[in-house]
Design a protein around this motif. Structure first.
Motif, mmCIF file in Angstrom:
data_model
loop_
_atom_site.group_PDB
_atom_site.id
_atom_site.type_symbol
_atom_site.label_atom_id
_atom_site.label_comp_id
_atom_site.label_asym_id
_atom_site.label_seq_id
_atom_site.Cartn_x
_atom_site.Cartn_y
_atom_site.Cartn_z
ATOM 1 N N ASP A 41 0.778 -1.249 0.087
ATOM 2 C CA ASP A 41 0.108 0.036 -0.064
ATOM 3 C C ASP A 41 0.852 1.441 0.030
ATOM 4 O O ASP A 41 0.642 2.317 -0.745
ATOM 5 N N ARG A 42 1.969 1.293 0.781
ATOM 6 C CA ARG A 42 2.793 2.399 0.750
ATOM 7 C C ARG A 42 3.534 2.705 -0.457
ATOM 8 O O ARG A 42 3.746 3.827 -0.987
ATOM 9 N N ASN A 101 1.032 4.126 -3.173
ATOM 10 C CA ASN A 101 0.903 5.534 -2.664
ATOM 11 C C ASN A 101 1.870 6.213 -3.235
ATOM 12 O O ASN A 101 1.836 7.377 -3.805
ATOM 13 N N ARG A 104 2.194 6.260 -7.069
ATOM 14 C CA ARG A 104 1.022 6.936 -7.728
ATOM 15 C C ARG A 104 1.236 8.345 -7.349
ATOM 16 O O ARG A 104 0.828 9.358 -8.432
ATOM 17 N N GLU A 105 1.771 9.010 -6.322
ATOM 18 C CA GLU A 105 1.740 10.314 -5.921
ATOM 19 C C GLU A 105 2.832 10.799 -6.762
ATOM 20 O O GLU A 105 2.847 12.024 -7.004
#
Length: 375
Positions: free
Chosen positions: A364-365, A368, A371-372
């Motif tokens: 998940d990290r 993110n 994606r960011e």
């Protein structure tokens, strides 16, 4: 870890098979490999150490680096792409592993999360080309990341302005170094990071004495005479250890067939991944053999982190296990890097847990982060 350890493998070295074996003088290839610039014969079956996902499309691909070496890779794409141009990530590692192991698992999982990913074998290893098998070059392995960017950025479904890189363990230093000189890499993440230049030239936690460093250099230099005279390349430890009398320990395999009952826990963790069904792969150097013995020479000369400040302003994320013997590499790189940067320490995880333990790998990290930063 015991501060006297010369490398994470030392506890298993005496138990390993003695002697050294080399490549034939003509540098004959295994059937799945090829010389630089030649076509590769790639395995057609699913031969990964992890199950195939029904949520991604997978295919074997090849491409060349700027030295003309043909690299083999697994391309993973989200099955539901809808014609949109997507962000992409190139991946490799660990050092001595193949794309069918940890890097492939990361690539497939990140593809499930919407990225086009490419897990590749570095030059001279796995299914990739290169005349002398199982030799390592910090420069060429760094170039391999940029060559992977070349390839993936030309795919019609990839937004070439949104390409990141990720590496596991010993290829992490090459991914960071590639980003320091290739601004097409917009974000870099590592897991269980190792700086192989530091590891090979200075030992675990920099514990080589100056005398030992000179001994390693002399051993490697004399091995070059032996290789030149025989027309073959002996195998040996890439992190050169010493015995109780201060002599270099030589071996043709990283791991023996079995470990003694009192083997160091770190050695056990590597053995239980590379030499057991969990992570064993016949093309993996770590599973079946050792690198060419003179591999460390280039790593003495090529400090991978020399230009780490050039990665910024592109972001860097370092993921490491709380209980990893290698945690200090990520901590030191984090301290040396410029912002933006992030150090993610995974509670309860050791170094090898982050190879394949999906319940501990912080996907998940990572999602993110990419994606960011690959907007």
């Amino acid at each position: 870890m015991n501060p006297s350890r010369r490398s994470f493998l030392q506890a298993s070295m005496v138990a390993g098979a003695a002697g050294a074996f080399g490549m034939p003088a003509a540098f004959a290839q295994r059937p799945s490999t090829a010389q630089a610039g030649q076509a590769l014969t790639l395995a057609s079956e699913w031969d990964k150490t992890f199950p195939k996902s029904s949520r991604v499309d997978h295919e074997k691909v090849t491409f060349c680096n700027r030295y003309g070496i043909t690299l083999a890779a697994d391309l993973y794409q989200p099955r539901s792409r809808n014609g949109a141009k997507l962000p992409a990530i190139v991946l490799s590692g660990p050092f001595g592993a193949v794309k069918e192991q940890s890097s492939g698992l990361y690539a497939q999982t990140l593809a499930e999360r919407g990225f086009i990913t490419l897990a590749f074998d570095p030059s001279f290893t796995g299914e990739s080309g290169g005349a002398v098998r199982d030799t390592a070059s910090p420069e060429i392995f760094t170039e391999d990341f940029s060559a992977a960017v070349d390839f993936i950025g030309l795919l019609p479904g990839v937004d070439r302005q949104r390409i990141g890189a990720m590496a596991i363990c010993g290829l992490s230093g090459m991914a960071i170094t590639a980003a320091s000189s290739d601004s097409r890499i917009k974000a870099v993440a590592t897991a269980s990071m190792y700086d192989m230049s530091r590891s090979m030239s200075r030992g675990y936690k920099d514990n080589y004495t100056l005398e030992q460093r000179h001994k390693v250099i002399d051993y490697l230099s004399q091995q070059r005479w032996a290789d030149a005279e025989s027309g073959s390349f002996a195998r040996g430890y890439h992190e050169v250890p010493f015995d109780a009398d201060g002599n270099v320990i030589k071996n043709a395999r990283l791991f023996p067939d079995s470990l003694p009952a009192d083997a160091d826990p770190v050695v056990v963790s590597f053995f239980n991944y590379y030499c057991k069904p969990r992570g064993f792969h016949p093309r993996s150097i770590n599973s079946t053999r050792a690198w060419t013995a003179t591999t460390p020479m280039a790593f003495f000369s090529f400090p991978l982190m020399a230009n780490i400040n050039m990665v910024a302003p592109r972001p860097l994320m370092l993921v490491a296990g709380e209980n990893a013997h290698s945690l200090y590499y990520s901590q030191d790189v984090y301290s040396a890097a410029s912002n933006p940067k992030e150090l993610v320490i995974v509670p309860g995880a050791d170094h090898v847990d982050l190879y394949d333990k999906s319940d501990k790998i912080p996907f998940d990290r990572l999602e993110n982060f990419f994606r960011e930063n690959l907007k």
